[in-house]
Design a protein around this motif. Structure first.
Motif, PDB file in Angstrom:
ATOM      1  N   UNK A  54       0.841  -1.206   0.000  1.00 46.57           N
ATOM      2  CA  UNK A  54       0.000   0.000   0.000  1.00 46.57           C
ATOM      3  C   UNK A  54       0.875   1.256   0.000  1.00 46.57           C
ATOM      4  N   UNK A  55       1.935   1.217   0.821  1.00 44.18           N
ATOM      5  CA  UNK A  55       2.852   2.373   0.863  1.00 44.18           C
ATOM      6  C   UNK A  55       3.586   2.518  -0.469  1.00 44.18           C
ATOM      7  N   UNK A  56       4.005   1.363  -0.999  1.00 42.17           N
ATOM      8  CA  UNK A  56       4.758   1.372  -2.258  1.00 42.17           C
ATOM      9  C   UNK A  56       3.916   1.919  -3.405  1.00 42.17           C
ATOM     10  N   UNK A  57       2.653   1.524  -3.390  1.00 42.11           N
ATOM     11  CA  UNK A  57       1.794   1.888  -4.521  1.00 42.11           C
ATOM     12  C   UNK A  57       1.125   3.250  -4.380  1.00 42.11           C
ATOM     13  N   UNK A  58       0.853   3.631  -3.150  1.00 41.34           N
ATOM     14  CA  UNK A  58       0.075   4.869  -2.976  1.00 41.34           C
ATOM     15  C   UNK A  58       0.762   5.937  -2.138  1.00 41.34           C
ATOM     16  N   UNK A  59       1.898   5.570  -1.541  1.00 42.64           N
ATOM     17  CA  UNK A  59       2.564   6.534  -0.671  1.00 42.64           C
ATOM     18  C   UNK A  59       3.385   7.538  -1.460  1.00 42.64           C
ATOM     19  N   UNK A  60       4.050   8.402  -0.719  1.00 43.62           N
ATOM     20  CA  UNK A  60       4.867   9.426  -1.376  1.00 43.62           C
ATOM     21  C   UNK A  60       6.359   9.120  -1.256  1.00 43.62           C
ATOM     22  N   UNK A 132       7.317   7.146 -12.014  1.00 40.35           N
ATOM     23  CA  UNK A 132       7.630   5.794 -11.557  1.00 40.35           C
ATOM     24  C   UNK A 132       6.358   4.967 -11.599  1.00 40.35           C
ATOM     25  N   UNK A 133       6.501   3.685 -11.899  1.00 34.41           N
ATOM     26  CA  UNK A 133       5.285   2.873 -12.013  1.00 34.41           C
ATOM     27  C   UNK A 133       4.818   2.382 -10.639  1.00 34.41           C
ATOM     28  N   UNK A 134       3.717   1.626 -10.642  1.00 38.97           N
ATOM     29  CA  UNK A 134       3.039   1.244  -9.391  1.00 38.97           C
ATOM     30  C   UNK A 134       3.967   0.546  -8.412  1.00 38.97           C
TER      31      UNK A 134
END
Ligand SMILES: [Zn+2]
Length: 176
Positions: A54-60, A132-134
């Motif tokens: 979740x952090x990797x995909x949606x975090x900053x 950067x990708x997901x």
């Protein structure tokens, strides 16, 4: 005015013009090579704890994920046209150098060294945007090319289409 004096001033002004032209040319080159890439990036943090997906995909948090060889894939597109110019690999150093200098730099797997695109031809790629990708293992870099990107002289490395005809698959040149 004495002819000798006139000749002297003519020479003087002419030389001065040449000098000013040279200085301006030098300034231009410095700006082109060293100066003011519009994309400046602060150093990204080196992570000690892995991110949740979740952090990797949606975090900053920028946490580039390198593969087993320490590389990720970078696709460079022309900032103005969106045309794909080159696809290559970056290791940690290449990515850092790209972000710090604003000039696209890869890791050359064949030469096993950092390779700033355009280092010999002068056709550098000036970074305008980095996406950067997901899962953060691939980059799309929007860049402004100073000239043809491919070492063959083509605008893009992708100057051939793979076409399937009656006699099999063949390559056909496309305009890039
Ligand atoms: Zn090429």
């Amino acid at each position: 005015m004495e002819p000798a004096l006139r000749a002297f001033f003519a020479w003087c002004c002419c030389e001065r013009a040449t000098f000013v032209a040279r200085i301006n040319r030098w300034r231009h080159d410095q700006q082109r090579w060293l100066g003011a890439p519009q994309y400046r990036f602060t150093e990204y943090p080196v992570l000690t704890t892995p991110l949740t997906s979740a952090e990797r995909e949606n975090g900053s948090t920028f946490a580039p994920k390198f593969d087993a060889d320490g590389l990720l894939t970078a696709v460079v597109v022309d900032d103005r046209t969106g045309e794909v110019l080159v696809v290559a690999h970056m290791n940690d150093d290449a990515l850092s150098q790209t972000l710090e200098t604003g000039h696209v730099t890869f890791w050359s797997r064949s030469r096993q060294r950092l390779w700033m695109k355009g280092e010999s031809s002068g056709n550098v790629l000036t970074v305008r945007d980095v996406l950067v990708d997901c899962d953060q293992d691939a980059l799309v870099i929007r860049a402004q090319p100073a000239g043809p990107t491919c070492h063959t002289g083509a605008t893009s490395c992708f100057y051939r289409r793979v076409e399937r005809g009656e006699s099999g698959v063949a390559l056909v040149k496309v305009k890039t």
